[in-house]
Design an enzyme around this catalytic site. Sequence first.
Site, mmCIF file in Angstrom:
data_model
loop_
_atom_site.group_PDB
_atom_site.id
_atom_site.type_symbol
_atom_site.label_atom_id
_atom_site.label_comp_id
_atom_site.label_asym_id
_atom_site.label_seq_id
_atom_site.Cartn_x
_atom_site.Cartn_y
_atom_site.Cartn_z
ATOM 1 N N TYR A 138 43.596 40.313 50.870
ATOM 2 C CA TYR A 138 44.750 40.142 49.984
ATOM 3 C C TYR A 138 44.303 39.703 48.593
ATOM 4 O O TYR A 138 44.751 40.264 47.580
ATOM 5 C CB TYR A 138 45.696 39.103 50.589
ATOM 6 C CG TYR A 138 46.889 38.773 49.729
ATOM 7 C CD1 TYR A 138 48.003 39.608 49.685
ATOM 8 C CD2 TYR A 138 46.913 37.613 48.957
ATOM 9 C CE1 TYR A 138 49.104 39.290 48.907
ATOM 10 C CE2 TYR A 138 48.006 37.287 48.180
ATOM 11 C CZ TYR A 138 49.105 38.131 48.153
ATOM 12 O OH TYR A 138 50.179 37.816 47.369
ATOM 13 N N SER A 153 49.099 37.945 42.022
ATOM 14 C CA SER A 153 49.083 36.576 42.540
ATOM 15 C C SER A 153 48.002 35.756 41.858
ATOM 16 O O SER A 153 46.967 36.303 41.446
ATOM 17 C CB SER A 153 48.827 36.593 44.049
ATOM 18 O OG SER A 153 48.555 35.293 44.544
ATOM 19 N N LYS A 191 44.618 41.701 44.978
ATOM 20 C CA LYS A 191 45.322 41.137 43.835
ATOM 21 C C LYS A 191 44.433 41.100 42.590
ATOM 22 O O LYS A 191 44.911 41.263 41.465
ATOM 23 C CB LYS A 191 45.835 39.735 44.173
ATOM 24 C CG LYS A 191 46.949 39.741 45.214
ATOM 25 C CD LYS A 191 48.145 40.513 44.703
ATOM 26 C CE LYS A 191 49.229 40.705 45.717
ATOM 27 N NZ LYS A 191 50.409 41.407 45.179
#
Length: 283
Positions: A187, A174, A191
Amino acid sequence: MLVKTRMFCKKIMLLLWRTNSHISRMYSIESKKVLDQQVALVIGSTHGIGLSIARRLAQDGATVLLNSRKQENVDRAVRELTAEGLNASGTKCHVGKAEDREKLVETALKRYGKINILVCNAAVNPFMGPLLETTEEIWNKVFGVNVTSHFLMVKLVVPHMQKEGGGSIIICTSFAAFRPHPYLGAYCVSKTAQLSLTQVLAMALQPMNIRVNGLAFGIINTSFSDVLTNTHEKKKEIMNYYGITRIGEPEECGGIASFLCSPDASYISGENIVVSGGSHVRL
């Protein structure tokens, strides 16, 4: 006078035909089956970005094995692709479980005899809030699926790619790895870890003729991003934060994935390509 009018009409019709043909060529994608005879294993591929990648790989000639944690999602996605005349089948798999990962690879080999392409797209984000409120359980879950499971899937698949003389691996990450959001802490860190995983794997697998690349997707219109864009106010806020004029569509993600798996990208490995509508230019 009538003859001149007819000649004029014919010229106009010819001009319109040429114009329409040019526009059609500009906006249509004519598949050249660049992935013909390739078998692709796409992790997390029954909806959103994963399904769009699987569809494009199949459109370009690959045979695709779909998977998801829920059998009903697998069945729906397989019906959707096969109804389009694409070569696809599926099986249930929880990528966070070792026995499911092993069964997934065994299923691919049993059905198709080989694996040429691996796309690691599975991801979770069970918590949105301040980083220091992230529990150990949530942290472990995020890294278990987003990082560890991808690495372990690669380990399972690599020996079979070696038998085929090489292969292509894509790690879906991402652009939050480059520009983190304060309420998506675990998160975003996971990533960022994927960026390094992509590069280290690329170096490790280069002698085996296995290319590894990452795709860092931006805000894409999927159920996964609903938490950020499910109201007009949230959508406007997130677009302003990342400096984008619109939200991307899943269909805009498949082409670059197919390219990276194709012979056209034979000299590309270890890259993390940002697919975010230009938000990265504001970093």
